[in-house]
Scaffold this motif. Structure first.
Motif, PDB file in Angstrom:
ATOM      1  N   LEU A  69       0.825  -1.204   0.000  1.00 26.74           N
ATOM      2  CA  LEU A  69       0.000   0.000   0.000  1.00 26.74           C
ATOM      3  C   LEU A  69       0.864   1.261   0.000  1.00 26.74           C
ATOM      4  N   GLU A  71       1.251   3.430  -2.157  1.00 26.67           N
ATOM      5  CA  GLU A  71       0.625   4.579  -2.811  1.00 26.67           C
ATOM      6  C   GLU A  71      -0.046   5.509  -1.812  1.00 26.67           C
ATOM      7  N   LEU A  72      -0.240   5.041  -0.606  1.00 24.61           N
ATOM      8  CA  LEU A  72      -0.893   5.850   0.416  1.00 24.61           C
ATOM      9  C   LEU A  72       0.070   6.758   1.177  1.00 24.61           C
ATOM     10  N   LEU A  75      -1.015  10.474   1.902  1.00 24.07           N
ATOM     11  CA  LEU A  75      -2.036  10.595   2.939  1.00 24.07           C
ATOM     12  C   LEU A  75      -1.448  10.352   4.323  1.00 24.07           C
TER      13      LEU A  75
END
Length: 187
Positions: A69, A71-72, A75
């Motif tokens: 993950l 790509e997070l 955030l």
């Protein structure tokens, strides 16, 4: 030696302000009336950037990448930055009784240094050189403003637009050698 090259590259050649546009608006706000640099704001931003980068990198490396993950990371780093920045801002307001609120410049440096690095030390070198390139850019912005604000017939809004356009022309002039069609030797 590669860290020194990286520091020089991100400070002068690929300046965060002149190449990526990070902090152009902030530099205009900082140098609007004087060239004095508020080192409390710079130190607070630097500490919050460093703390966010270290925590974000460790969480990305040991949590997000193993579970695929990664790509997070923007955030995650945004949430960490908001928490750290709010805490440090509260400490500064309590102790120094000064507001050092700043968001976009610090956030963009964090994203840039996390995106461009391959290890934690590279990320710290990139963020340090981005902060230094911002500080180096301030006298140029101040000169643009002093030259443009000497004109009495224009409104302040137009003057800010002219300052931003002057900086963008400088950005284009410095990045013109990075155009692919000028690279004759590489095929």
């Amino acid at each position: 030696m590669t860290y020194l090259h990286m520091f020089i590259y991100y400070t002068f050649i690929c300046s965060a302000v002149l190449f990526f546009g990070v902090g152009i608006n902030r530099s205009i706000q900082v140098t609007q009336f004087h060239l004095r640099i508020n080192f409390k704001v710079v130190l607070k931003s630097f500490v919050s950037i460093i703390a966010t980068i270290v925590l974000s990198y460790l969480i990305i490396q040991y949590l997000l990448i193993p579970i695929k993950l990664a790509e997070l990371f923007p955030l995650l780093s945004l949430l960490l930055f908001l928490c750290i920045n709010t805490f440090i801002e509260a400490l500064v307001r309590i102790t120094a009784k000064v507001s050092t609120a700043e968001f976009s410049f610090s956030w963009l440096i964090i994203v840039l240094s996390l995106y461009e690095c391959s290890n934690l030390l590279e990320s710290l070198v990139i963020c340090t050189s981005c902060m230094l390139s911002f500080i180096i850019m301030l006298p140029m912005v101040y000169c643009f403003q002093k030259y443009i604000f000497l004109r009495p017939f224009e409104k302040n809004e137009r003057k800010h637009i002219i300052v931003i356009l002057s900086i963008s022309v400088l950005m284009l002039a410095l990045s013109v050698c990075d155009v692919a069609w000028l690279n004759i030797g590489g095929r």
